[in-house]
Design a protein around this motif. Structure first.
Motif: not given
Ligand code: FAD
Length: 464
Positions: A140, A134, A145-146
């Protein structure tokens, strides 16, 4: 001469450690049957591994070398071999489970006392644990988002196979029986590098373009079925990714290119769970969130046994559990359904399911299996919210509308029409008796168990 120690990277090409070992001359490839690791094995997995090893050995022999095979403790075997052949370095590809990391530290220490280095390489994943974090520098715990960072990172190209292989022969490859295993009851897909390449080629040749539409249809059989190959490293991740990039470049439509990206997203799930396991090794035996340890699982032994046998009276669940026994593999959508059923209809601890999968799946690996189970049980990173409970009947109807998949694996329902199968829970005893007398009635009432599951999770979270 350097040594390459094969473990779950049973291939010659696109192998980072092997390529490094062969950089400056002959490489001596080694495989050690380590009883401490083998005790975690199961017949389908070990059978797949042996078949893959046999092909790898042939590959080396065809090139004038050999795969050195030994059985015993790698902390003794590898230093002896390195000293005997004057090897300065033993190369291997990094393992991420606690077991692999402990083993590798012990081997590094033993080699070090003989002046030999153990060099581990980043091979099994495109992006190592710790390399995607992050913005605050944390690992993560949310996949989306990863995935965005994973997707945008540059990927390495496949590596060439080494040119010069040492011809040092160890023991014969043992049989399954000699390793302490019975023949698998399942009919497993072939192992080895050639089978892996064929699977990849046939998948990127067409099915990948329909992946987005058909991946959730178990009867369509439209997924890559590369998981056992990835598990045993009979194909390298860079090779798979490069083939998907080529497929994207020649995609016939925008939708087809999107389907390729959808597939790449699954490759990223695999890596996400490896990162989770690396940073949170407790997940192997415990819930990711500590407060979930307070869940008061029902754990009814008879119900769990019916689930294992595929005798729950929920057709899609039973089809999945029987596919697992028959093929040592199960379609992903159905894995999600049977896992939800065990944890939220039978209210049984996910660890029962994880153990059963570990014993029967040819592709079992700790990171993905654990990730899948904790996702379904709502106890993991980025898990399914506990209040979202699959309805096993509507899941069956939605994903196997013609009951084609169900009929293939549940012969008692072979002659029954799809409507009857999908309303099995609503039929009277007489109707069930007349449609399929051998097939059981549902062992639980889904609506009732759903309420019990919600209450169970709320209690554990102090929300009741
Ligand atoms: P494809 O759909 O072709 O996907 C390509 C590759 O992406 C797979 O080979 C796999 O490496 C990876 N992948 C796909 N889906 C997932 C996912 N949800 N999580 C992580 N990686 C994924 N996968 C395993 O490899 N080993 C396991 O032990 C395992 N146990 C699971 C247990 C449960 C309860 C669940 C819900 C899922 C599990 N999965 C596991 C994930 C997934 O079901 C399999 O990877 C997939 O079904 C393998 O078939 P395939 O190669 O045709 O997949």
């Amino acid at each position: 001469m350097d040594i390459h120690w094969h473990r779950d990277d049973l291939r010659a090409t696109d192998n980072v450690g092997l390529a490094a070992a062969g950089e400056d001359g002959e490489v001596l490839p080694v495989f050690v049957f380590d009883d401490r690791v083998l005790q975690h094995g199961s017949p389908p997995r070990v059978a797949f591994m042996l078949e893959s090893l046999a092909e790898l050995r042939e590959w080396y022999r065809d090139r004038g070398g050999d795969l050195y095979v030994a059985r015993g403790d790698p902390t003794a075997i590898l230093p002896d071999l390195a000293v005997e052949h004057d090897a300065e370095t033993v190369h291997c590809n990094a393992g991420y489970s606690g077991l692999a990391r402990d083993r590798d530290s012990a081997v590094a220490e033993a080699l070090d006392s003989d002046g030999v280095a153990l060099e581990d390489h980043e091979d099994a994943l495109h992006h190592e644990p710790g390399s995607i974090r992050t913005n605050d520098g944390d690992p993560y715990s949310v996949y989306t988002y990863f995935w965005k960072k994973w997707r945008d990172r540059e990927k390495a190209d496949p590596y060439d196979a080494p040119d010069a292989i040492a011809n040092v022969t160890g023991e014969d490859l043992p049989t399954l029986f000699e390793l302490g295993f019975d023949e698998p009851e399942a009919d497993i897909e072939p192992g080895g590098m050639t089978a892996a390449r064929e699977r990849l080629d046939s998948f990127v040749d067409g099915p990948i373009y329909e992946y987005e539409d058909l991946r959730d249809d178990p009867a369509a059989d439209n997924t890559s079925k590369l998981s056992a190959h990835t598990r045993w490293g009979t194909i390298g991740p860079r090779t798979v990714y490069a083939a998907t990039e080529d497929a994207a470049a020649s995609a016939p439509s925008e939708a087809a290119a999107e389907a390729v990206e959808e597939y790449q997203g699954e490759l990223a799930w695999r890596e996400f769970y490896h990162h989770v396991l690396y940073f949170y090794p407790h997940v192997v035996t415990e819930n990711y969130n500590e407060y979930e340890e307070g869940i008061d699982w029902r754990d009814d032994a008879d119900e769990i046994a019916a689930w294992r046998e595929g005798e729950t009276g929920y057709p899609i669940v039973d089809a999945g559990m029987r596919q697992l026994r028959a093929e040592a593999w199960m379609h992903n959508r159905v894995r999600m359904i049977v896992a939800s059923f065990l944890t939220k209809d039978l209210l049984a601890d996910w660890r029962h399911g994880y153990e059963h999968f570990r014993d029967h799946l040819v592709d079992h690996n700790t990171a993905n299996d654990n990730g899948g189970w904790q996702w379904a049980a709502s106890t993991g990173t980025d898990a399914q919210p506990y209040f979202r409970i699959f309805n096993p009947m509507s899941q069956g109807e939605r994903h196997d509308p013609d009951a084609e998949y169900i009929r293939e694996y549940v012969p008692e329902l072979a002659g029954v029409d799809a409507d009857t199968i999908h309303s099995w829970h609503e039929l009277s005893e007489a109707e069930r008796e007349s449609a399929a007398p051998e097939y059981p009635a549902p062992i639980v009432d889904h609506s009732q168990r759903r309420e019990e599951a919600l209450a169970m999770f709320k209690r554990a979270r102090g929300e009741d």
